[in-house]
Design a protein around this motif. Structure first.
Motif: not given
Lengths: 322, 432, 325
Positions: B261-281
């Protein structure tokens, strides 16, 4: 007769006594109807002492009285309408309804004032006389007090200092025979209280308290002495209380046999008889009629006056800030 | 041995206390797991507490009308009708809470709460009570340092110090410790990782977390300078992203459903960007990083707020209908922001990440690169981050825009957001 | 400015006020030829004559009543009552006369008198000559009660009291007469009644006191400072009307209060202070108000016995520590 009242003064004394008597009677009626608050202490039968005593003083002389002081109020020239208003708790009363019938005060006539602590008027008058002496004024102060007050310790202290310092004060002891329900002889070892004056180095005398001329004369002479810086006088005016201690008094201790002779010597009747000889009974009757009109008007106006509105008294307050 | 009935996470976001509304089951009745036992009221709504196990309702410690802490034991479910044996010492949450110690040992004759009993009365000085009310602190959670046993002013943080502290001066030495992590829910399955927004903390996921925990493992973490996580100067967004990535790696999970959510959303997006294979959704709720605009006054005001009076208006600014943020909510929210050091660290973080009321980082490219199922949820009345930023998303990304909803759809549209999350998990569950 | 003893400061105030206002006169026992048992009126009879400086018989009841009625009729009397222990003899004039008529006859009369008296123990004067009956007096509506501790306040407040339109009780302490301090020479330096004074500023605990107890409170503050406790000593100066804003301001700062008075504890002046603080500062309090006062018993004579009952610095400090614990 030295210091005797003039005919005009006697007429005025008579008028003020009738005003006082009618005031007491009308108040008595209102009290019976439950239209007054608290007790009322009537001075029926004692009018001559307060009225003639005050009439012998000047307007700027000070006087203080007791819980039974309506005759002194009227005698010193206070307005019956404002007296009634105070007794009926109205804004137009002398104390704006704060005092009630025992505690009226009127600086403008020097009547300061009623006092319901028995004996308190005696040092009060002495203190006023002290003030007069310190300021070297041409005035006197007078305490009207009863035989009950004469037995207080403070009476002794005050009279001692008055005699010691030759204060311009008159102690007018209105001996009405009763301290509440207890007769004078049960309260004092001596029948005549004026003899105590000797112990204070002041003249003492006894007068007929139902005789206006006698009272007037005695007070006028005492006032003259005080003005000469010759000090105080103790005057014992013998009189009788006709209406019990107060409106809450159950009575039963004043016998008819005891009261009858005093009723025959009613000060107003005596005054009327004396005056009739000088001005005729018609003129005396006219005084009574005029007084009746005045007292009725006083009650009518006072009873139409508004009640006061409560306000906290800041100078009495406990804190600097509200 | 009886099983305690707890409120657990039934409380609304930030809530510390709940009010008992009604017991659906009578004392002594037999119950089955999942059956509704008791209804409690949180700041938001009535919530049913279900029986955790089969058995008998052998004790009721909290009668209707009683207000109890979130951690309270409401009653016991015994193995038999007479089983009230329950060792509170074994129960960490209760044992740590002195105020509740009386209720751990059931005494059937005095199960009803009596407001006149002395143990219900908190002994605190008037000044301490006033300060606690100002700060939204629950006195029950404070200890008394005075031999009198009375909680005094000194046992509370001084408001004056909080208000006056300069953020930089108040910043502690950087603490590089790990971010705090909370695990709940089922043992097996793909975990759902929840990352909160600026100024909030892991606890703020309460209503969502409780529901999701029924079907999957749930992991929540506190951003640095938030919740129980260490305080440190983040500086740039890239550093924050590194923190999140490290925390993710430390979780030792294969893959996750990622929600931010919000800044956490940005963080999640950044995380998904660097660990794409480990993010199911990936589900992004009003995420940062998709455009420059942000309500800088809100960020600054939220970070500074040192008492309910200053916090409340900003919380209400965050949602579309200010009435949903009650005074209790604000006080409870303030309770989680009591630490002046935390607020100072957040203020510094806000100034670093959002200089001059601008989102100083841009993640739109990362959004383009995403391959996992991704959804964006946004309120059309969001006053903090404009919903139009969502339009930067490529066509693959699902878009859920809510009318009459502000910056906290998970709070304002809890059921709808849950439905979206469930659909997201179900979809990707096939893949998992 | 000049260094003066407390008694000299009072004497200067009396001399100045009698010199500037012919309505001012003074009376009391042994105050004239002898100059007062504590020498406060020394030399005044020679200067102002026997009419305005009067030795009186031992008649406290009538003297007080006469002060009241003399004040009603144009003078500004100053009455000295030799010991505060004799105040009960004066009570009718205060409670039933001055208090009552100030209200009933408001607008018609004023009652500008000063009743000076001295109380307090510590020198073996025994049970009838060592009491502090401040609360008897401070209880009466319409009567001001002051109890200054410094020579400067003694002078400035006595002058203000003499000029005040209301009755003022001026409480002195037998152990203060010989204390010294800087006092203004100027005639028009008045210290207003109803204003407290911060004797020592501090942030941890407020000690409220008056008269000699301020000296003890200041000593207590020094003891407490050794423990790192910053005590604020508020010299109330006026017991009625009480400076509520000073009390509120101090407690808002310290959140702790010790109230001190040399009179008895039960229904004492300390009780009123405590209740006042409760009424107006409750939410600022971080601990119950502590009272330090005379134990509820007559004052014994023998030195160790008397010392055991009179509040002192160590008892005040002890109360402060207990309050802060």
């Amino acid at each position: 007769m030295q210091n005797a009242p003039s005919i005009e003064e006697q007429m005025e004394i008579h008028r003020r006594m009738i005003l006082t008597r009618r005031l007491e009677e009308i108040l008595g009626g209102l009290a019976k109807d439950g239209k007054t608050r608290g007790p009322l202490h009537r001075c029926d039968g004692q009018e001559a002492v307060g009225v003639a005593g005050c009439m012998a003083l000047r307007a700027n002389d000070y006087v203080c009285t007791t819980h039974r002081g309506h005759h002194v109020y009227v005698g010193k020239g206070m307005d019956p309408r404002r007296i009634v208003a105070e007794i009926m708790g109205r804004e137009t009363g002398y104390c704006r309804g704060r005092g009630g019938h025992m505690l009226l005060g009127d600086a403008s006539t020097g009547m300061i004032g009623g006092n319901a602590i028995v004996g308190a008027g005696i040092p009060a008058a002495a203190g006023m006389a002290l003030s007069i002496q310190v300021m070297k004024e041409d005035r006197v102060a007078m305490a009207v007090f009863g035989d009950g007050a004469a037995q207080t310790g403070i009476a002794h202290e005050a009279m001692n200092m008055a005699g010691l310092w030759k204060l311009p004060v008159i102690f007018l002891l209105e001996n009405n025979q009763y301290g509440l329900t207890v007769r004078q002889e049960v309260q004092s070892p001596v029948e005549d209280l004026f003899i105590r004056a000797a112990g204070y180095g002041m003249p003492g005398l006894k007068v007929d308290g139902n005789d206006v001329v006698a009272v007037y004369q005695a007070v006028a002479e005492a006032a003259a002495r005080a003005r000469r810086n010759d000090g105080p006088t103790l005057i014992e005016a013998k009189t009788y209380r006709m209406q019990g201690f107060s409106t809450s008094d159950m009575g039963g201790y004043q016998s008819e046999a005891e009261m009858a002779p005093w009723r025959d010597r009613d000060p107003i009747r005596l005054s009327a008889e004396t005056l009739s000889k000088s001005i005729g009974s018609e003129a005396v009757a006219e005084i009574a009629e005029a007084a009746e009109v005045e007292i009725q008007a006083a009650f009518a106006l006072a009873l139409a006056d508004p009640f006061p509105v409560f306000e906290f008294h800041r100078p009495s307050g406990a804190y600097t800030e509200v | 041995m009886a099983t305690p009935i707890r409120v657990d996470s039934a409380g609304g976001e930030y809530m510390e206390n709940v009010v008992i509304l009604e017991w659906a089951v009578g004392l002594g009745s037999s119950v089955t797991a999942g059956e509704t036992l008791v209804t409690v009221e949180t700041a938001k709504a009535a919530t049913d507490i279900d029986a955790p196990v089969d058995g008998y309702l052998t004790a009721i410690f909290a009668e209707p009308g009683a207000e109890v802490p979130l951690s309270a034991v409401l009653g016991l479910i015994g193995v038999t009708a007479g089983d009230t044996a329950f060792d509170g010492e074994l129960d960490e949450a209760s044992a740590s809470d002195e105020e509740r110690s009386e209720t751990i040992h059931p005494q059937p004759e005095r199960v009803a709460p009596d407001p006149s009993t002395s143990e219900d009365r908190i002994v605190a000085s008037p000044a301490a009570r006033r300060q606690a009310a100002r700060l939204g602190l629950d006195l029950r959670r404070l200890g008394a340092s005075s031999p009198s046993g009375r909680i005094k002013l000194r046992d509370l943080p001084a408001q004056g110090t909080l208000v006056e502290s300069r953020p930089v001066a108040a910043l502690p030495v950087d603490d590089n410790g790990p971010l705090s992590v909370y695990r709940s829910g089922r043992e097996s399955g793909v975990p759902i990782l929840l990352i909160h927004g600026f100024g909030a903390d892991a606890v703020s996921w309460s209503p969502i977390e409780r529901e999701l925990a029924r079907q999957a493992p749930v992991i929540r973490l506190d951003l640095p300078n938030h919740g129980q996580s260490p305080h440190r100067r983040v500086g740039r967004f890239a550093n924050l992203a590194r923190d999140i990535t490290k925390a993710f790696d430390d979780l030792c999970v294969e893959d996750v459903h990622l929600v931010g959510h919000s800044l956490g959303g940005a963080s999640a997006l950044a995380l998904a960007d660097v660990r794409p294979r480990r993010v199911a959704s990936l589900t992004l709720i009003a995420p940062g990083g998709l455009g420059p605009r942000i309500d800088g006054e809100f960020i600054e005001g939220l970070a500074r707020a040192s008492c309910p009076d200053s916090l409340g208006p900003w919380l209400r600014h965050m949602v579309c209908d200010p009435k949903m943020i009650g005074d209790d909510f604000v006080r409870a929210a303030m309770a989680s922001r009591m630490d002046a050091g935390l607020r100072a660290a957040q203020l510094q973080m806000a100034r670093d990440l959002f200089p001059d009321a601008t989102q100083g980082f841009d993640l739109r490219a990362a959004l383009e690169r995403l391959e996992c199922p991704t959804r964006l949820i946004w309120g059309r009345s969001d006053a903090i981050l404009p919903w139009q930023h969502a339009l930067a998303a490529p066509g693959r990304v699902g878009l859920h825009l809510f009318e009459a909803t502000g910056h906290a759809p998970q709070l304002e549209r809890t059921d709808a957001v849950l439905a979206i999350l469930r659909a997201q998990i179900a979809l990707s569950g096939v893949r998992a | 400015m000049a260094i003066m003893r407390y008694a000299e400061a009072l004497n200067a105030a009396l001399r100045e006020e009698m010199g500037r206002d012919p309505r001012v006169f003074m009376f009391g026992e042994d105050i004239g030829r002898y100059g007062g048992v504590f020498k406060v009126s020394r030399g005044l009879m020679d200067e102002f004559g026997e009419g305005r400086i009067r030795d009186t018989p031992i008649s406290e009841q009538a003297l007080t009543a006469m002060a009241v009625s003399a004040a009603m009729t144009g003078t500004r009397p100053i009455l000295e009552i030799m010991y505060a222990d004799f105040v009960p003899l004066c009570m009718d004039a205060l409670v039933n006369q001055a208090s009552v008529f100030g209200y009933l006859w408001e607008g018609q009369i004023e009652i500008p008198f000063v009743l000076r008296t001295q109380g307090g123990g510590g020198v073996g004067t025994g049970a009838q000559h060592a009491k502090s009956l401040d609360v008897f007096l401070a209880h009466i509506p319409g009567i001001k009660v002051v109890a200054p501790v410094t020579p400067a306040d003694a002078k400035g407040m006595l002058k203000a009291a003499i000029r005040d339109p209301q009755p003022v009780i001026f409480l002195e302490h037998k152990l203060l007469y010989n204390t010294r301090g800087e006092v203004a020479n100027e005639e028009d330096v008045l210290v207003p009644l109803g204003k407290a004074r911060v004797a020592i500023s501090g942030t941890d605990i407020s000690i409220f006191a008056s008269s000699k107890m301020v000296v003890e409170a200041e000593a207590a503050a020094k003891l407490l400072a050794k423990d790192g406790i910053g005590a604020e000593v508020i010299d109330l100066r006026t017991l009625r009307p009480l400076d509520l804003s000073a009390i509120k301001a101090s407690i808002a700062k310290t959140h702790h209060a010790v109230v001190v008075n040399e009179g008895w504890n039960f229904c004492g002046y300390v009780s009123e202070l405590s209740a006042t603080i409760m009424d107006h500062c409750f939410d600022d309090l971080d601990a119950p108000v502590s009272r330090v006062a005379m134990p509820d018993m007559p004052i014994p004579y023998s030195e160790p016995l008397e010392a055991a009952v009179i509040p002192n610095a160590s008892r005040i400090a002890e109360a402060a520590r207990r309050t802060l614990a």
